[in-house]
Motif scaffolding. Structure first.
Motif, PDB file in Angstrom:
ATOM      1  N   GLN A 154       0.842  -1.189   0.000  1.00  0.00           N
ATOM      2  CA  GLN A 154       0.000   0.000   0.000  1.00  0.00           C
ATOM      3  C   GLN A 154       0.886   1.251   0.000  1.00  0.00           C
ATOM      4  N   ARG A 155       0.604   2.153  -0.929  1.00  0.00           N
ATOM      5  CA  ARG A 155       1.383   3.385  -1.027  1.00  0.00           C
ATOM      6  C   ARG A 155       1.164   4.249   0.212  1.00  0.00           C
ATOM      7  N   LYS A 157       1.957   8.232   2.093  1.00  0.00           N
ATOM      8  CA  LYS A 157       2.407   9.618   2.001  1.00  0.00           C
ATOM      9  C   LYS A 157       3.317   9.855   3.196  1.00  0.00           C
ATOM     10  N   GLU A 171       5.156  10.652  -1.994  1.00  0.00           N
ATOM     11  CA  GLU A 171       4.467   9.373  -2.002  1.00  0.00           C
ATOM     12  C   GLU A 171       5.528   8.279  -2.164  1.00  0.00           C
ATOM     13  N   ASP A 173       6.367   3.953  -2.167  1.00  0.00           N
ATOM     14  CA  ASP A 173       6.007   2.532  -2.182  1.00  0.00           C
ATOM     15  C   ASP A 173       7.103   1.779  -1.438  1.00  0.00           C
ATOM     16  N   HIS A 191       8.125   8.413  -5.458  1.00  0.00           N
ATOM     17  CA  HIS A 191       7.467   9.030  -6.605  1.00  0.00           C
ATOM     18  C   HIS A 191       7.959  10.462  -6.831  1.00  0.00           C
ATOM     19  N   LEU A 210      -2.200   5.430   1.963  1.00  0.00           N
ATOM     20  CA  LEU A 210      -3.071   5.895   0.891  1.00  0.00           C
ATOM     21  C   LEU A 210      -3.867   4.735   0.309  1.00  0.00           C
ATOM     22  N   ALA A 211      -4.852   5.052  -0.495  1.00  0.00           N
ATOM     23  CA  ALA A 211      -5.693   4.001  -1.080  1.00  0.00           C
ATOM     24  C   ALA A 211      -4.971   3.243  -2.191  1.00  0.00           C
ATOM     25  N   ALA A 212      -4.033   3.908  -2.852  1.00  0.00           N
ATOM     26  CA  ALA A 212      -3.329   3.285  -3.978  1.00  0.00           C
ATOM     27  C   ALA A 212      -2.460   2.123  -3.508  1.00  0.00           C
ATOM     28  N   THR A 213      -2.346   1.123  -4.352  1.00  0.00           N
ATOM     29  CA  THR A 213      -1.494  -0.024  -4.068  1.00  0.00           C
ATOM     30  C   THR A 213      -0.416  -0.133  -5.146  1.00  0.00           C
ATOM     31  N   PHE A 214       0.529  -1.028  -4.931  1.00  0.00           N
ATOM     32  CA  PHE A 214       1.621  -1.217  -5.885  1.00  0.00           C
ATOM     33  C   PHE A 214       2.039  -2.678  -5.904  1.00  0.00           C
TER      34      PHE A 214
END
Length: 243
Positions: A154-155, A157, A171, A173, A191, A210-214
């Protein structure tokens, strides 16, 4: 089995050593019938120990997460392993780990047989670890937050302070964390800089998931990455000096 109390602790010990056990297997180990086993399970549940069961002919019992931590029982080998782990934890540069490890060691020794307790106290008082001296202690919140982000891919901040204590937000990862040369590092894709970077945890100001994943690189090893980065840095310095 010598007494009902002994059987109660045996049930708990068996459940702690397995993901789950069938009622038949438990009853055989305790040398009791199914009805008696169910009575023991009910007594443990009444004490607040979270035991779940599947009913039926092939039913099974297992410990589940609950609000009350059940009494833990360890073999001599497990107690030695725990004591050694706590010895490392007392010297690792993470805020609160030293005090937590010390109090955990006291609790562990308090319930051990006298002979084993004496051996572990001797181990704790005589063994010294040659660990590199650390600078600022790392807040355990940063370690926990970034390890959770790495585990969940999960990314995050992250607020980060430079050597000049200039804070930037980026941001990140996180692929993994490692301890090297007396410091904790988080390694992953930044990032802001659009590349693989290593960050000292004692300079991390804040972490927000954050909601973004990687998708992390397969079999990424943060400790190996740090070692290779150091080798490359030393190699470059050597080239400059040779010239």
């Amino acid at each position: 089995m010598s007494s009902p109390a002994t059987r109660l602790f045996t049930v708990l010990e068996l459940l702690q050593s397995r993901d789950e056990l069938s009622g038949t297997a438990l009853a055989l180990r305790l040398e009791v019938d199914g009805r008696t086993l169910r009575r023991y399970i009910s007594k443990l549940q009444a004490l607040g120990i979270p035991i779940a069961s599947d009913r039926g002919r092939y039913g099974a019992y297992r410990l589940t997460p609950g609000s009350k931590l059940p009494p833990m029982m360890f073999t001599d080998d497990e107690a030695v392993a725990l004591s050694l782990g706590l010895l490392f934890a007392r010297q690792f540069p993470v805020a609160a780990s030293g005090a937590g490890a010390q109090s955990a060691q006291v609790k562990l020794e308090r319930v051990l047989p006298a002979s084993l307790r004496a051996k572990l106290r001797a181990l704790s008082s005589t063994v010294k670890l040659d660990l590199p001296s650390a600078g600022a202690l790392v807040p355990h919140e940063a370690l926990l937050a970034l390890s959770a982000a790495a585990h969940a891919s999960q990314r995050a901040k992250m607020g980060y302070g430079s050597a000049k204590d200039e804070t930037s937000e980026r941001e990140f990862d996180c692929y993994g964390l490692a301890w090297r040369g007396g410091k904790w590092y988080a390694v992953g894709y930044c990032h802001l800089r659009a590349g693989l970077r290593s960050f000292r945890l004692d300079r991390v100001k804040s972490v927000l998931a954050l909601a973004a994943t990687f998708t992390p690189p397969q079999n990424f090893d943060a400790a190996r990455h740090l070692a290779r980065s150091e080798e490359r840095r030393v190699g470059k310095e050597c080239v400059v000096e040779c010239r």
